[in-house]
Design an enzyme around this catalytic site. Structure first.
Site, PDB file in Angstrom:
ATOM      1  N   TYR A 146       0.814  -1.213   0.000  1.00  0.00           N
ATOM      2  CA  TYR A 146       0.000   0.000   0.000  1.00  0.00           C
ATOM      3  C   TYR A 146       0.847   1.262   0.000  1.00  0.00           C
ATOM      4  O   TYR A 146       0.407   2.308  -0.470  1.00  0.00           O
ATOM      5  CB  TYR A 146      -0.913   0.032   1.234  1.00  0.00           C
ATOM      6  CG  TYR A 146      -2.179  -0.759   1.079  1.00  0.00           C
ATOM      7  CD1 TYR A 146      -2.146  -2.135   0.942  1.00  0.00           C
ATOM      8  CD2 TYR A 146      -3.407  -0.120   1.071  1.00  0.00           C
ATOM      9  CE1 TYR A 146      -3.314  -2.858   0.807  1.00  0.00           C
ATOM     10  CE2 TYR A 146      -4.588  -0.839   0.942  1.00  0.00           C
ATOM     11  CZ  TYR A 146      -4.527  -2.204   0.812  1.00  0.00           C
ATOM     12  OH  TYR A 146      -5.691  -2.922   0.683  1.00  0.00           O
ATOM     13  N   LYS A 195       3.820 -15.456   3.004  1.00  0.00           N
ATOM     14  CA  LYS A 195       4.069 -16.225   1.780  1.00  0.00           C
ATOM     15  C   LYS A 195       5.582 -16.460   1.731  1.00  0.00           C
ATOM     16  O   LYS A 195       6.284 -16.052   0.805  1.00  0.00           O
ATOM     17  CB  LYS A 195       3.562 -15.431   0.563  1.00  0.00           C
ATOM     18  CG  LYS A 195       3.564 -16.192  -0.745  1.00  0.00           C
ATOM     19  CD  LYS A 195       2.507 -17.292  -0.819  1.00  0.00           C
ATOM     20  CE  LYS A 195       2.689 -18.109  -2.101  1.00  0.00           C
ATOM     21  NZ  LYS A 195       1.811 -19.290  -2.155  1.00  0.00           N
ATOM     22  N   ASP A 227      -2.195 -18.604   1.101  1.00  0.00           N
ATOM     23  CA  ASP A 227      -3.165 -19.336   0.280  1.00  0.00           C
ATOM     24  C   ASP A 227      -3.847 -20.429   1.106  1.00  0.00           C
ATOM     25  O   ASP A 227      -5.066 -20.644   1.012  1.00  0.00           O
ATOM     26  CB  ASP A 227      -2.516 -19.894  -1.005  1.00  0.00           C
ATOM     27  CG  ASP A 227      -1.171 -20.569  -0.770  1.00  0.00           C
ATOM     28  OD1 ASP A 227      -0.647 -20.497   0.358  1.00  0.00           O
ATOM     29  OD2 ASP A 227      -0.637 -21.172  -1.719  1.00  0.00           O
ATOM     30  N   ASP A 251      -5.938  -7.293   4.169  1.00  0.00           N
ATOM     31  CA  ASP A 251      -7.081  -6.694   3.481  1.00  0.00           C
ATOM     32  C   ASP A 251      -7.969  -7.800   2.922  1.00  0.00           C
ATOM     33  O   ASP A 251      -9.192  -7.798   3.107  1.00  0.00           O
ATOM     34  CB  ASP A 251      -6.579  -5.788   2.346  1.00  0.00           C
ATOM     35  CG  ASP A 251      -7.723  -5.168   1.565  1.00  0.00           C
ATOM     36  OD1 ASP A 251      -8.676  -4.693   2.203  1.00  0.00           O
ATOM     37  OD2 ASP A 251      -7.669  -5.173   0.314  1.00  0.00           O
ATOM     38  N   ASP A 255     -11.761  -9.519   4.595  1.00  0.00           N
ATOM     39  CA  ASP A 255     -13.037  -9.574   3.866  1.00  0.00           C
ATOM     40  C   ASP A 255     -13.573 -10.995   3.848  1.00  0.00           C
ATOM     41  O   ASP A 255     -14.769 -11.223   4.017  1.00  0.00           O
ATOM     42  CB  ASP A 255     -12.866  -9.095   2.416  1.00  0.00           C
ATOM     43  CG  ASP A 255     -13.219  -7.618   2.247  1.00  0.00           C
ATOM     44  OD1 ASP A 255     -13.053  -6.860   3.227  1.00  0.00           O
ATOM     45  OD2 ASP A 255     -13.656  -7.232   1.150  1.00  0.00           O
TER      46      ASP A 255
HETATM   47  C1  IPM Z   1     -10.221  -1.649   3.874  1.00  0.00           C
HETATM   48  C2  IPM Z   1     -10.501  -1.099   2.505  1.00  0.00           C
HETATM   49  C3  IPM Z   1      -9.381  -0.145   2.141  1.00  0.00           C
HETATM   50  C4  IPM Z   1      -8.092  -0.943   2.134  1.00  0.00           C
HETATM   51  C5  IPM Z   1      -9.608   0.575   0.785  1.00  0.00           C
HETATM   52  C6  IPM Z   1     -10.902   1.345   0.799  1.00  0.00           C
HETATM   53  C7  IPM Z   1      -8.454   1.470   0.431  1.00  0.00           C
HETATM   54  O1  IPM Z   1     -10.649  -2.134   1.583  1.00  0.00           O
HETATM   55  O2  IPM Z   1     -10.164  -0.855   4.838  1.00  0.00           O
HETATM   56  O3  IPM Z   1     -10.068  -2.860   3.991  1.00  0.00           O
HETATM   57  O4  IPM Z   1      -7.771  -1.603   1.143  1.00  0.00           O
HETATM   58  O5  IPM Z   1      -7.383  -0.901   3.140  1.00  0.00           O
HETATM   59 MG    MG Z   2     -10.573  -4.070   2.428  1.00  0.00          MG
END
Ligand code: IPM
Ligand code: MG
Length: 361
Positions: A146, A195, A227, A251, A255
């Site tokens: 990032y 990884k 993975d 990240d 999710d």
């Molecule tokens: C998160 C989001 C952010 C990230 C985006 C919106 C830049 O996906 O907070 O997980 O990738 O960190």
């Molecule tokens: Mg995210």
């Protein structure tokens, strides 16, 4: 106690859900004898519309002068919103990355919990969901891909893009220490995800995590390739306590973990620096399609406010009171539409906030 809180209502459903979290915090302040002062700042699209940039220096200064930041969500529809016609560094998300960096919020805590009253929402097979799960994803937030150098160039008519993944040992050590500290307050297990079979940054990550582990003899450390971790999260999520990982992996895995709870509208998060300061926000996005319709689920934001009480203010009793109110409301069968199931009572965003506020004691 005096609590100085900077609020970032942001975009989409952000303003609605932050309003409900404030409602709950105000009841806490009232019942437990605290004084809360809120100052709003603009970030994301809301800031672009007014200032032309997703975050101003003044907004950063305001956030820095507070004890903690409570955020809703930022961003809009990436295909239709004019914000996404701007250069990448001027889009809403750039504001979020900028505030993380400016406030040195290197430790991102993302709890993924399967609430027993919401077990039916879990998309996994019943024999897996029956075991339940309660994990904390610790994501490094100010390094790696990032924030490494990036460029897009063209050489001899061939377009080329480069992103770089950089970590130094100090960046790894400080997030590892936070991870182990948190594991000590939980089930004392850390799964460090990397990884290391391919990446140098991961091999350094693994070495430094091993070094830190020596100071925590009570904590069981295991290493897992990213993975495989993606697979294990759907195969046997109950095995995880603390997942410790770098920015990009975190990240993606967070999710995935939130999806297996089946209710991303329930998941809080905290981004901390090495003091008590933190930024607290729901794990979900700004859901522009349902903004302003009073149907968003404010629970993730309310639970983020609970994390703020716990981590920035050491107000454990108050944080417990908020979390218990959430459990109570779920037990009574109230649901926003995203977590609705048969036989439950569907309510909107404001009514959910009212119900939670009424159940604070
Ligand atoms: C998160 C989001 C952010 C990230 C985006 C919106 C830049 O996906 O907070 O997980 O990738 O960190
Ligand atoms: Mg995210």
């Amino acid at each position: 106690m005096e609590l100085n809180i900077t609020c970032i209502p942001g975009d989409g459903i952000g303003p609605e859900i932050v309003a409900e979290a404030k409602k709950v915090l105000d009841v806490i302040a009232n019942q437990y004898g605290h004084d809360i002062h809120y100052t709003d700042i603009l970030m994301g699209g809301a800031s672009i519309d007014v200032h032309g940039v997703p975050l101003t220096e003044e907004a950063i200064a305001t956030a820095k002068s507070a004890d903690a930041v409570l955020m809703g969500s930022i961003g809009g529809d990436t295909t239709t919103s004019p914000w996404y016609k701007l250069a990448p560094n001027l889009r809403p998300e750039a504001g979020l990355l900028a505030i993380r960096k400016a406030l040195n919020l290197f430790a991102n805590l993302r709890p993924a919990i399967l609430y027993s009253d919401l077990r039916g929402a879990c998309p996994l097979k019943e024999e897996i969901s029956a075991a339940g799960f309660d994990m904390m994803i610790m994501r490094e937030l100010t390094g790696g891909l990032y924030f490494g150098e990036r460029s897009t160039t063209e050489e001899n008519g061939v377009r080329k893009a480069v992103d770089t993944l950089v970590y130094d040992e100090n960046e790894i050590r400080r997030i590892a220490v936070k991870g182990f500290d948190i594991a000590m307050k939980r089930r004392k297990k850390v799964t460090s995800v990397d990884k290391a079979n391919v990446l140098d940054s991961s091999r350094l990550w693994r070495n430094v995590v091993e070094e830190v582990a020596k100071d925590y003899p009570e904590v069981t450390l295991e290493h897992m390739l990213v993975d495989n971790c993606a697979m294990q999260l759907v195969k046997d999520p109950a095995q995880f306590d603390v997942i410790l990982t770098e920015n990009m992996f975190g990240d993606i895995l967070s999710d995935e973990a939130s999806m297996v709870t089946g209710s991303i509208g329930m998941l809080a998060s905290a981004s901390l620096n090495d003091t008590k300061f933190g930024l607290y926000e729901p794990s979900h996005g700004s859901a522009p399609d349902i903004a302003g319709k009073d149907v968003a689920n404010p629970i993730a934001t309310v639970l983020s406010a609970a994390m703020m009480l716990r981590y920035s203010f050491d107000l454990d009793r108050e944080a417990d009171a908020v979390e218990n109110a959430v459990k109570q409301v779920l037990k009574e069968g109230y649901r926003t539409v995203d977590i609705m199931s048969e036989g439950c009572k569907q309510v909107g965003c404001r009514q959910m906030g009212d119900l939670l506020a009424e159940r604070i004691r």
